[in-house]
Design a protein around this motif. Structure first.
Motif, mmCIF file in Angstrom:
data_model
loop_
_atom_site.group_PDB
_atom_site.id
_atom_site.type_symbol
_atom_site.label_atom_id
_atom_site.label_comp_id
_atom_site.label_asym_id
_atom_site.label_seq_id
_atom_site.Cartn_x
_atom_site.Cartn_y
_atom_site.Cartn_z
ATOM 1 N N THR A 207 47.767 41.364 50.810
ATOM 2 C CA THR A 207 48.995 41.908 51.400
ATOM 3 C C THR A 207 48.996 43.433 51.416
ATOM 4 O O THR A 207 49.404 44.043 52.404
ATOM 5 N N SER A 208 48.536 44.077 50.354
ATOM 6 C CA SER A 208 48.571 45.543 50.296
ATOM 7 C C SER A 208 47.229 46.198 50.623
ATOM 8 O O SER A 208 47.179 47.385 50.914
ATOM 9 N N GLY A 209 46.138 45.454 50.516
ATOM 10 C CA GLY A 209 44.813 45.995 50.771
ATOM 11 C C GLY A 209 44.195 46.714 49.577
ATOM 12 O O GLY A 209 43.071 47.192 49.656
ATOM 13 N N VAL A 210 44.909 46.797 48.449
ATOM 14 C CA VAL A 210 44.382 47.445 47.247
ATOM 15 C C VAL A 210 43.285 46.567 46.649
ATOM 16 O O VAL A 210 43.434 45.343 46.562
ATOM 17 N N SER A 211 42.180 47.209 46.227
ATOM 18 C CA SER A 211 41.044 46.471 45.668
ATOM 19 C C SER A 211 40.712 46.959 44.268
ATOM 20 O O SER A 211 40.891 48.135 43.947
ATOM 21 N N TYR A 212 40.186 46.035 43.461
ATOM 22 C CA TYR A 212 39.790 46.323 42.085
ATOM 23 C C TYR A 212 38.393 45.783 41.857
ATOM 24 O O TYR A 212 38.103 44.632 42.195
ATOM 25 N N PHE A 213 37.532 46.612 41.274
ATOM 26 C CA PHE A 213 36.200 46.168 40.887
ATOM 27 C C PHE A 213 36.249 45.743 39.433
ATOM 28 O O PHE A 213 36.731 46.485 38.571
ATOM 29 N N CYS A 214 35.758 44.530 39.131
ATOM 30 C CA CYS A 214 35.778 43.995 37.767
ATOM 31 C C CYS A 214 34.359 43.662 37.324
ATOM 32 O O CYS A 214 33.565 43.127 38.093
ATOM 33 N N ARG A 215 34.057 43.958 36.066
ATOM 34 C CA ARG A 215 32.732 43.677 35.514
ATOM 35 C C ARG A 215 32.562 42.220 35.115
ATOM 36 O O ARG A 215 31.479 41.666 35.224
ATOM 37 N N SER A 216 33.637 41.586 34.607
ATOM 38 C CA SER A 216 33.530 40.188 34.181
ATOM 39 C C SER A 216 34.863 39.506 34.409
ATOM 40 O O SER A 216 35.887 40.154 34.612
ATOM 41 N N GLY A 217 34.835 38.188 34.348
ATOM 42 C CA GLY A 217 36.079 37.441 34.531
ATOM 43 C C GLY A 217 35.839 35.955 34.641
ATOM 44 O O GLY A 217 34.750 35.449 34.378
ATOM 45 N N TRP A 218 36.893 35.272 35.055
ATOM 46 C CA TRP A 218 36.858 33.812 35.186
ATOM 47 C C TRP A 218 37.638 33.417 36.421
ATOM 48 O O TRP A 218 38.734 33.935 36.661
ATOM 49 N N ALA A 219 37.093 32.510 37.210
ATOM 50 C CA ALA A 219 37.756 32.026 38.421
ATOM 51 C C ALA A 219 38.041 30.536 38.286
ATOM 52 O O ALA A 219 37.199 29.775 37.804
ATOM 53 N N GLU A 220 39.216 30.156 38.692
ATOM 54 C CA GLU A 220 39.609 28.735 38.721
ATOM 55 C C GLU A 220 39.861 28.340 40.172
ATOM 56 O O GLU A 220 40.986 28.003 40.566
ATOM 57 N N GLY A 221 38.828 28.430 40.968
ATOM 58 C CA GLY A 221 38.937 28.080 42.370
ATOM 59 C C GLY A 221 39.987 28.944 43.061
ATOM 60 O O GLY A 221 40.147 30.115 42.748
ATOM 61 N N ALA A 222 40.731 28.349 43.986
ATOM 62 C CA ALA A 222 41.775 29.078 44.714
ATOM 63 C C ALA A 222 43.012 29.309 43.860
ATOM 64 O O ALA A 222 43.885 30.085 44.232
ATOM 65 N N LEU A 223 43.085 28.665 42.689
ATOM 66 C CA LEU A 223 44.280 28.780 41.852
ATOM 67 C C LEU A 223 44.477 30.192 41.320
ATOM 68 O O LEU A 223 45.520 30.807 41.534
ATOM 69 N N TRP A 224 43.478 30.719 40.596
ATOM 70 C CA TRP A 224 43.607 32.059 40.019
ATOM 71 C C TRP A 224 42.266 32.633 39.624
ATOM 72 O O TRP A 224 41.292 31.913 39.451
ATOM 73 N N ILE A 225 42.265 33.948 39.471
ATOM 74 C CA ILE A 225 41.100 34.691 38.983
ATOM 75 C C ILE A 225 41.613 35.703 37.968
ATOM 76 O O ILE A 225 42.622 36.373 38.207
ATOM 77 N N ASN A 226 40.911 35.806 36.861
ATOM 78 C CA ASN A 226 41.249 36.779 35.826
ATOM 79 C C ASN A 226 40.053 37.711 35.672
ATOM 80 O O ASN A 226 38.956 37.263 35.379
ATOM 81 N N GLY A 227 40.270 39.003 35.897
ATOM 82 C CA GLY A 227 39.187 39.972 35.783
ATOM 83 C C GLY A 227 39.388 40.881 34.585
ATOM 84 O O GLY A 227 40.509 41.288 34.293
ATOM 85 N N GLN A 228 38.301 41.206 33.900
ATOM 86 C CA GLN A 228 38.324 42.146 32.780
ATOM 87 C C GLN A 228 37.420 43.328 33.113
ATOM 88 O O GLN A 228 36.519 43.208 33.924
ATOM 89 N N ASN A 229 37.683 44.453 32.423
ATOM 90 C CA ASN A 229 36.914 45.688 32.672
ATOM 91 C C ASN A 229 36.999 46.080 34.143
ATOM 92 O O ASN A 229 35.993 46.319 34.797
ATOM 93 N N CYS A 230 38.223 46.139 34.646
ATOM 94 C CA CYS A 230 38.440 46.424 36.063
ATOM 95 C C CYS A 230 38.856 47.883 36.260
ATOM 96 O O CYS A 230 39.393 48.516 35.361
ATOM 97 N N ARG A 231 38.622 48.363 37.471
ATOM 98 C CA ARG A 231 39.122 49.679 37.866
ATOM 99 C C ARG A 231 39.508 49.602 39.345
ATOM 100 O O ARG A 231 38.907 48.833 40.117
ATOM 101 N N GLN A 232 40.502 50.365 39.713
ATOM 102 C CA GLN A 232 40.957 50.356 41.095
ATOM 103 C C GLN A 232 39.962 51.130 41.950
ATOM 104 O O GLN A 232 39.473 52.196 41.560
ATOM 105 N N LEU A 233 39.656 50.576 43.114
ATOM 106 C CA LEU A 233 38.734 51.221 44.021
ATOM 107 C C LEU A 233 39.518 52.165 44.939
ATOM 108 O O LEU A 233 40.670 51.876 45.305
#
Length: 107
Positions: free
Chosen positions: A79-105
């Motif tokens: 919706t906003s076009g803001v992006s974040y680069f994350c080093r690690s995380g976990w994805a649960e399909g289309a339900l959700w994604i959790n990113g750690q060690n992220c920074r805004q691009l």
């Protein structure tokens, strides 16, 4: 008779000890293989709901079917076009994604 029993016991001990040694050497190899199974390098996840509390980013309603660990990926707020680069995380399909060690691009 005594020599035969003693020989049998020695052979049995050697077999058990050998099997135990093989098991001990196999366990670290299995653990190492599982430990080095890298997380999927996912590319870009486009998500409808993104909540960033850096260095963590949580997103919902994403365009992926990947389940499990991910590394070196981008979460993009569709919706906003803001992006974040994350080093690690976990994805649960289309339900959700959790990113750690992220920074805004930068935009």
């Amino acid at each position: 008779m005594y020599a035969t029993r003693q020989t049998c016991r020695a052979a049995a001990k050697a077999l058990v000890l050998g099997a135990f040694t093989v098991a001990l050497t196999a366990v670290p190899a299995v653990a190492t293989t599982a430990g080095t199974a890298q997380a999927a390098r996912a590319g870009v996840f486009s998500c409808r709901e993104v909540s960033a509390q850096l260095p963590d980013v949580f997103a919902r309603s994403c365009d992926t079917t990947h389940w499990g660990p991910v590394s070196d990926f981008v979460i993009r707020d569709s919706t906003s076009g803001v992006s974040y680069f994350c080093r690690s995380g976990w994805a649960e399909g289309a339900l959700w994604i959790n990113g750690q060690n992220c920074r805004q691009l930068p935009a």
